[in-house]
Motif scaffolding. Structure first.
Motif, mmCIF file in Angstrom:
data_model
loop_
_atom_site.group_PDB
_atom_site.id
_atom_site.type_symbol
_atom_site.label_atom_id
_atom_site.label_comp_id
_atom_site.label_asym_id
_atom_site.label_seq_id
_atom_site.Cartn_x
_atom_site.Cartn_y
_atom_site.Cartn_z
ATOM 1 N N GLY A 1 -18.801 10.532 12.967
ATOM 2 C CA GLY A 1 -19.559 10.799 12.640
ATOM 3 C C GLY A 1 -18.348 12.135 11.694
ATOM 4 N N LEU A 2 -17.337 11.969 12.699
ATOM 5 C CA LEU A 2 -16.238 13.184 12.158
ATOM 6 C C LEU A 2 -14.878 12.697 11.832
ATOM 7 N N SER A 3 -14.198 13.122 11.251
ATOM 8 C CA SER A 3 -13.234 13.049 10.400
ATOM 9 C C SER A 3 -11.828 13.055 11.540
ATOM 10 N N TRP A 4 -10.675 11.727 10.837
ATOM 11 C CA TRP A 4 -9.812 11.727 11.501
ATOM 12 C C TRP A 4 -8.505 11.468 11.151
ATOM 13 N N SER A 5 -8.384 12.727 10.266
ATOM 14 C CA SER A 5 -7.095 12.992 9.095
ATOM 15 C C SER A 5 -5.881 13.066 10.216
ATOM 16 N N ALA A 6 -4.856 12.834 9.888
ATOM 17 C CA ALA A 6 -3.492 12.750 11.350
ATOM 18 C C ALA A 6 -3.535 14.302 11.090
ATOM 19 N N PRO A 7 -3.003 14.912 12.288
ATOM 20 C CA PRO A 7 -3.019 16.269 12.416
ATOM 21 C C PRO A 7 -1.481 16.665 12.363
ATOM 22 N N SER A 8 -1.027 17.678 12.155
ATOM 23 C CA SER A 8 0.162 18.001 11.923
ATOM 24 C C SER A 8 1.456 17.513 12.657
ATOM 25 N N PRO A 9 2.003 17.564 12.876
ATOM 26 C CA PRO A 9 3.740 16.494 13.184
ATOM 27 C C PRO A 9 3.634 17.169 14.274
ATOM 28 N N ALA A 10 3.693 18.570 14.694
ATOM 29 C CA ALA A 10 3.934 19.400 15.536
ATOM 30 C C ALA A 10 2.709 19.055 16.525
ATOM 31 N N ALA A 11 1.781 18.248 16.452
ATOM 32 C CA ALA A 11 0.109 18.399 17.169
ATOM 33 C C ALA A 11 0.634 16.682 17.839
ATOM 34 N N ILE A 12 1.768 16.060 16.894
ATOM 35 C CA ILE A 12 1.664 14.954 17.763
ATOM 36 C C ILE A 12 2.884 14.410 19.103
ATOM 37 N N VAL A 13 2.555 13.979 20.326
ATOM 38 C CA VAL A 13 2.845 14.422 21.316
ATOM 39 C C VAL A 13 3.506 12.978 21.763
ATOM 40 N N GLN A 14 4.924 12.702 21.413
ATOM 41 C CA GLN A 14 5.895 10.814 21.304
ATOM 42 C C GLN A 14 6.037 10.237 22.908
ATOM 43 N N ALA A 15 4.674 9.262 22.671
ATOM 44 C CA ALA A 15 3.814 8.414 23.407
ATOM 45 C C ALA A 15 4.889 7.467 24.666
ATOM 46 N N ARG A 16 5.049 7.801 26.153
ATOM 47 C CA ARG A 16 5.592 6.884 27.074
ATOM 48 C C ARG A 16 6.378 5.426 26.820
ATOM 49 N N ASP A 17 5.606 4.759 26.389
ATOM 50 C CA ASP A 17 5.724 3.583 25.909
ATOM 51 C C ASP A 17 4.078 2.908 25.289
ATOM 52 N N PRO A 18 4.124 1.408 25.142
ATOM 53 C CA PRO A 18 3.594 1.123 23.361
ATOM 54 C C PRO A 18 1.589 1.517 23.689
ATOM 55 N N LEU A 19 1.620 2.077 24.842
ATOM 56 C CA LEU A 19 0.392 1.808 25.316
ATOM 57 C C LEU A 19 -0.171 3.249 25.260
ATOM 58 N N ASP A 20 0.163 3.789 25.106
ATOM 59 C CA ASP A 20 -0.478 5.023 25.227
ATOM 60 C C ASP A 20 -0.084 5.822 24.236
ATOM 61 N N GLU A 21 0.860 5.201 23.106
ATOM 62 C CA GLU A 21 0.297 5.520 21.738
ATOM 63 C C GLU A 21 -0.731 6.193 20.806
ATOM 64 N N ILE A 22 -1.219 6.875 20.398
ATOM 65 C CA ILE A 22 -2.222 7.236 19.709
ATOM 66 C C ILE A 22 -2.254 7.964 18.228
ATOM 67 N N ASP A 23 -2.359 7.215 17.582
ATOM 68 C CA ASP A 23 -1.823 7.141 16.532
ATOM 69 C C ASP A 23 -2.233 8.503 15.610
ATOM 70 N N ARG A 24 -3.542 8.511 15.192
ATOM 71 C CA ARG A 24 -3.934 9.501 14.515
ATOM 72 C C ARG A 24 -4.848 10.488 15.230
ATOM 73 N N GLY A 25 -6.428 9.599 16.066
ATOM 74 C CA GLY A 25 -7.472 10.285 17.391
ATOM 75 C C GLY A 25 -7.161 9.797 17.793
ATOM 76 N N ARG A 26 -8.084 10.964 19.156
ATOM 77 C CA ARG A 26 -7.706 10.974 20.283
ATOM 78 C C ARG A 26 -9.040 10.531 21.084
ATOM 79 N N GLY A 27 -9.545 10.119 21.709
ATOM 80 C CA GLY A 27 -10.989 10.881 22.038
ATOM 81 C C GLY A 27 -11.172 10.390 24.029
ATOM 82 N N MET A 28 -11.861 11.310 24.396
ATOM 83 C CA MET A 28 -11.919 10.671 25.559
ATOM 84 C C MET A 28 -13.663 10.945 26.281
ATOM 85 N N LEU A 29 -14.251 10.025 26.829
ATOM 86 C CA LEU A 29 -15.255 10.065 26.725
ATOM 87 C C LEU A 29 -16.382 9.912 28.762
#
Length: 205
Positions: A177-205
């Motif tokens: 039910g949450l909004s997953w609009s893109a964070p600002s560019p400063a909040a995006i961390v460059q991934a170390r490999d393709p499996l680490d890439e997270i395009d918009r939202g991140r969740g830990m469950l």
């Protein structure tokens, strides 16, 4: 203290939420972890470190019983990002129905077999899904009772099967039910490999 140090487990699922313009979010599993016989107090710093590593925008935590303490610690350390979830017959029923809907709609995605960096944990998740049983209880609420039955054993190694990873994955529905609009560019961390890439939202469950 731990009731059963050889079995008391904490399972972690990390999901990415790629862009879905005009559509419902898709949850892509990008990492799994499990700790067996580790106290919540000892896990706090580990989980906090992982939340920072993945730049998690939301963290859903089982706050039932002894989990309430861990949820409280994480809420203070990650203000505004932690969502406590308390299990009851009704809340677990809704979680089960919602996760079935997520899977049926193709909105839960697993990594391809050859690309996962956690194959044993993914296999454990699949086995838990295979052995999970459910029952729709009579009544207008249609409560869903679901779990891997007590005493079920893994045919691969004979060990007892549980549903830690399955429940952890199902908690993704709390994010729906949450909004997953893109964070600002400063909040995006460059991934170390393709499996680490997270395009918009991140969740830990």
């Amino acid at each position: 203290s731990l009731a059963n140090p050889r079995r008391d487990a904490t399972a972690l699922t990390v999901v990415s939420i790629p862009p879905s313009p005009g559509g419902l979010p898709v949850y892509r599993c990008v990492a799994r972890r499990q700790w067996v016989g580790v106290r919540h107090a000892d896990l706090f710093q580990v989980l906090l470190g992982l939340a920072h590593h993945w730049s998690a925008r939301r963290v859903v935590v089982d706050a039932t019983g002894v989990g309430a303490g861990l949820a409280s610690f994480l809420s203070r350390a990650l203000p505004g990002r932690v969502i406590p979830f308390t299990f009851s017959a009704a809340s677990k029923s809704k979680l089960g129905w919602d996760f079935l809907a997520l899977v049926d709609a193709g909105r839960w995605q697993e990594p391809a077999a050859g690309l996962t960096r956690f194959p044993m944990l993914t296999e454990a998740f699949h086995r838990q899904m295979t052995f999970c049983q459910y029952e729709v209880l009579p009544g207008p609420e249609r409560h869903l009772r679901w779990a891997v039955p007590d005493g079920a054993r893994d045919p691969a190694n004979g060990e007892l099967l549980h549903d830690d990873f399955l429940v952890s994955a199902a908690l993704a529905t709390v994010l729906d039910g949450l909004s997953w609009s893109a964070p600002s560019p400063a909040a995006i961390v460059q991934a170390r490999d393709p499996l680490d890439e997270i395009d918009r939202g991140r969740g830990m469950l």
